[in-house]
Design an enzyme around this catalytic site. Structure first.
Site, PDB file in Angstrom:
ATOM      1  N   ARG A 149       0.787  -1.527   0.101  1.00 19.67           N
ATOM      2  CA  ARG A 149      -0.087   0.573   0.335  1.00 19.67           C
ATOM      3  C   ARG A 149       0.617   1.505   0.213  1.00 19.67           C
ATOM      4  O   ARG A 149       0.734   1.948  -0.556  1.00 19.67           O
ATOM      5  CB  ARG A 149      -0.879  -0.164   1.316  1.00 19.67           C
ATOM      6  N   ASP A 200       7.281 -23.746   4.124  1.00 18.80           N
ATOM      7  CA  ASP A 200       7.852 -23.626   5.687  1.00 18.80           C
ATOM      8  C   ASP A 200       9.288 -23.265   5.204  1.00 18.80           C
ATOM      9  O   ASP A 200       9.876 -24.332   4.878  1.00 18.80           O
ATOM     10  CB  ASP A 200       6.941 -24.750   6.219  1.00 18.80           C
ATOM     11  N   HIS A 201       9.768 -22.641   5.830  1.00 19.80           N
ATOM     12  CA  HIS A 201      11.398 -22.003   5.655  1.00 19.80           C
ATOM     13  C   HIS A 201      12.114 -23.216   6.075  1.00 19.80           C
ATOM     14  O   HIS A 201      13.187 -23.011   5.311  1.00 19.80           O
ATOM     15  CB  HIS A 201      12.016 -20.866   5.514  1.00 19.80           C
ATOM     16  N   LYS A 213      16.240 -26.153   4.628  1.00 18.03           N
ATOM     17  CA  LYS A 213      17.380 -25.932   4.652  1.00 18.03           C
ATOM     18  C   LYS A 213      18.149 -27.326   4.435  1.00 18.03           C
ATOM     19  O   LYS A 213      17.490 -28.399   4.405  1.00 18.03           O
ATOM     20  CB  LYS A 213      17.911 -26.554   6.415  1.00 18.03           C
ATOM     21  N   ASP A 257       2.816 -20.625  16.389  1.00 22.37           N
ATOM     22  CA  ASP A 257       4.392 -20.014  15.533  1.00 22.37           C
ATOM     23  C   ASP A 257       4.964 -21.095  14.987  1.00 22.37           C
ATOM     24  O   ASP A 257       5.741 -21.015  13.707  1.00 22.37           O
ATOM     25  CB  ASP A 257       4.988 -19.071  16.338  1.00 22.37           C
ATOM     26  N   HIS A 267       6.593 -25.989  11.787  1.00 20.00           N
ATOM     27  CA  HIS A 267       7.908 -26.617  12.128  1.00 20.00           C
ATOM     28  C   HIS A 267       7.672 -27.568  11.996  1.00 20.00           C
ATOM     29  O   HIS A 267       8.272 -28.195  11.616  1.00 20.00           O
ATOM     30  CB  HIS A 267       8.744 -24.855  12.523  1.00 20.00           C
ATOM     31  N   LYS A 286      11.379 -19.183  23.421  1.00 15.01           N
ATOM     32  CA  LYS A 286      12.497 -18.448  23.139  1.00 15.01           C
ATOM     33  C   LYS A 286      13.392 -18.599  24.601  1.00 15.01           C
ATOM     34  O   LYS A 286      12.214 -18.749  25.949  1.00 15.01           O
ATOM     35  CB  LYS A 286      11.281 -16.937  23.194  1.00 15.01           C
TER      36      LYS A 286
END
Length: 493
Positions: free
Chosen positions: A50, A179-180, A184, A237, A242, A342
Site C-alpha cells: 500500500r 515452510d522455510h 534447509k 507459531d 515447523h 524463546k
C-alpha cells in the site's frame, strides 16, 4: 555464471515487498539466485504494497537491505547492476481491485510470455482478496503460481476459510504453502540419509529406535512483535507448522519416488496417524510456559509480560514441550518429544534419533554404555553426527569404552561451496514449478486437527502457564515430561 539451461524465465511479485521478511530474506535470496545465474534475463522482480514508494526509493531500500543481510564477500557490483534493473515497485491495496491495474501495466506482455510467481508476504487475511483481485484484472494464467507464508489461520476453521478463498482462484497444484525449514540443506539431506543409504532404513522403526526429539531453541524474546506474538503463541507459531513438518520427514514411510505427490502422500499419512490428545492427555503430555525476567549473556532482560507492548495478564505461551505419538506399525510405542521456546540459553534447531540400548552388555560391571544417537543439526551450523561407543586407546585392563561422534559438518566438508539459504532453494523451486518441499492443504488441516485439541483444552482451562526465567532451559515440568518415561532431553543442551 551458470549455463542457460539452468535459467528460469519467471517474474516474481512480492506483496509486502517493503516488509521485514522481504528485505531480510526474500530479496537477498533473489540476489543470490541472480548471482548464481538462475534468473532469466527478462525476468522482473516487483515489490507491491500500500505504501507509495516508487521505483527509485524501493531500489535504494533493497540495496540497503542487501548491504545489511548478505555477506560482504558475496557482493558484486556488476550483479547488483543487473539485479537492480529488474526491480520495480507498484503501490497496490489488497482491498482496492482497481489498484491492481498498475501491476498489470507493469508486467505488460511479459506476463503472457513467461511464468509469474506471486509471493504473499502479508497478513493471511489479505491472501483471499489479493488472489481475487489478481483474477479481477486478468493476471492469472496456467503459468502463474502463488506462495503463501505462514500462519495459514489460527485454527482449523480459519485455515479452511483462507484456503477456500485462495482455491477460488488458484488450483491446488499452483498453491505453494512455504515452510522455510523445509528449504534447509540438512532437512533435505535427511531424505538422502534415510533413502540413499542401506544402513539406516532397516533400523528406522520402533524395533530399533527408542525415541525422537525435535528442538527449536531461540535466544531472542518477542521484541517489538508482542501484539502479533500474543495473538499466536509458540504452539501456533512453531509447533503446528515447523516442528510437525520435521516430524513428518522423520516418521514418513518410503515414498515411491521424489515426485511431490508421492512425498506429500507419505507426510499426510503421518499427520493423520498423530494421536489426538484428550483433555487429560493435554494436561499430562503438553507443557506450556512463559518466560519471566532473567539473565542473558550477562544482561538482565525483561519477562514476556514486561516486553514493549506487553500486558500483565497474558497467558500466551512462549515455550511448549509435547510428547506426541504416531500411531502406526512403524512407530507405535516411540515417543516424539517436541520442544520450542524463546529466551533459551542457546539458538539451535536439531533432530535427535535415539536408538535403543544394546540388549546385553558384555563389558565389565560399571561400564556405562550410552545409546547410539543420530543428531541432525539444522542451525546455526548444519551437521549430521552419529554418536557411538568406541574403545579408549591404551593398555588399561579390560576394555574401557566411551562415546565418540562421526561428524559430517556441512561447512567443513563442502567448504568450497556456499550453502544456499533456505529461501533460495524454495523460491527457485516455485519458479521451476517443483512443489516437493511445500505443504499441501491436507497437511495444513491435519496438523490443525492435532493442534486444535491442545488449544481448545488450554482455552477451557483456568490453569496458569508454567514460568521459566529467561536464560534457562524452560520450566521443570518440561524435564519431568521426559523423566516420567525414564528418558531425558539430549545432553547437548
Amino acid at each position: 555464471m551458470t549455463s542457460q539451461a539452468k535459467q528460469v524465465p519467471c517474474n516474481v511479485v512480492i506483496f509486502g515487498g517493503n516488509g521485514d521478511l522481504a528485505i531480510r530474506k526474500l530479496l537477498p535470496a533473489l540476489y543470490h539466485l541472480e548471482k548464481d545465474g538462475y534468473v532469466c534475463g527478462s525476468a522482473r522482480i516487483i515489490g507491491a504494497s500500500r505504501t507509495d514508494l516508487g521505483k527509485e526509493k524501493y531500489t535504494q531500500l533493497v540495496k540497503e537491505g542487501l548491504d545489511q543481510f548478505i555477506d560482504r564477500s558475496d557482493w558484486d557490483e556488476a550483479i547488483w547492476e543487473s539485479f537492480s534493473k529488474r526491480l520495480d515497485y507498484i503501490a497496490v491495496d489488497a482491498k482496492d481491485p482497481d489498484s491492481f491495474q498498475g501491476l498489470k501495466d507493469a508486467l505488460g506482455h511479459e506476463f503472457e510470455e513467461q511464468g509469474t510467481v506471486y509471493y504473499l508476504s502479508t497478513a493471511p487475511q489479505f491472501f483471499g482478496p489479493t488472489c481475487e483481485n489478481l483474477a479481477h484484472v486478468g493476471l492469472i494464467s496456467d503459468n502463474t503460481r502463488v506462495v503463501l507464508e505462514k500462519p495459514i489461520g489460527k485454527d482449523l476453521e480459519s485455515s479452511k476459510v483462507i484456503n477456500d478463498a485462495v482455491a477460488k482462484v488458484f488450483p491446488e497444484k499452483d498453491i505453494y504453502r512455504i515452510d522455510h525449514y523445509l528449504g534447509k540443506e540438512t532437512v533435505q539431506n535427511l531424505l538422502a540419509v534415510r533413502f540413499a543409504n542401506a544402513l539406516f532404513e532397516p533400523v528406522w522403526s520402533n524395533t530399533h529406535i527408542d525415541n525422537v526429539q525435535i528442538t527449536v531453541a531461540e535466544t531472542v524474546g518477542v521484541g517489538g512483535r508482542w501484539g502479533y506474538y500474543d495473538d499466536s503463541g509458540a504452539l501456533r507459531d512453531m509447533i503446528q507448522n515447523h516442528l510437525l513438518q520435521l516430524l513428518c520427514l522423520v516418521a514418513m514411510g518410503v515414498p515411491v519416488s521424489l515426485d511431490p505427490e508421492a512425498v506429500r502422500a507419505e507426510k499426510i499419512k503421518v499427520l493423520k496417524s498423530l494421536k489426538t490428545l484428550s483433555p487429560e492427555g493435554v494436561r499430562r503430555n503438553v507443557v506450556r510456559a512463559q518466560y519471566t525476567e532473567g539473565n542473558m549473556d550477562g544482561k538482565q532482560v525483561p519477562g514476556y509480560r514486561s516486553e514493549d507492548g506487553g500486558e500483565t495478564d497474558s497467558t500466551t505461551e512462549t515455550f511448549v514441550a509435547v510428547k506426541a505419538e504416531v500411531q502406526n506399525w512403524r512407530w507405535r510405542g516411540v515417543p516424539f518429544y517436541l520442544r520450542t521456546g524463546k529466551r533459551l540459553p542457546a539458538r539451535f534447531s536439531e533432530i535427535v534419533i535415539q536408538f535403543k540400548d544394546v540388549p546385553h552388555s558384555i563389558f565389565p560391571a560399571g561400564t556405562h554404555l550410552r545409546s547410539n544417537k543420530l543428531v541432525i543439526r539444522l542451525q546455526p551450523e548444519e551437521s549430521i553426527q552419529l554418536s557411538m561407543m568406541n574403545k579408549i586407546p591404551g593398555l588399561s585392563e579390560g576394555m574401557p569404552v566411551m562415546p565418540v561422534s562421526l561428524n559430517l559438518s556441512m561447512p567443513d566438508r563442502f567448504a568450497e561451496v556456499r550453502v544456499p539459504e533456505a529461501y533460495e532453494r524454495l523460491i527457485l523451486d516455485v519458479m521451476r514449478g517443483n512443489s516437493t518441499l511445500f505443504v499441501h492443504r491436507d497437511e495444513v488441516e491435519a496438523a490443525w486437527v492435532w493442534a486444535d485439541a491442545i488449544l481448545n483444552e488450554w482455552q477451557a482451562s483456568t490453569a496458569e502457564p508454567h514460568y521459566y526465567p529467561a536464560g534457562s532451559w524452560g520450566p521443570q515440568a518440561a524435564f519431568e515430561l521426559t523423566a516420567r518415561d525414564g528418558r531425558s532431553w539430549h545432553e547437548s543442551t
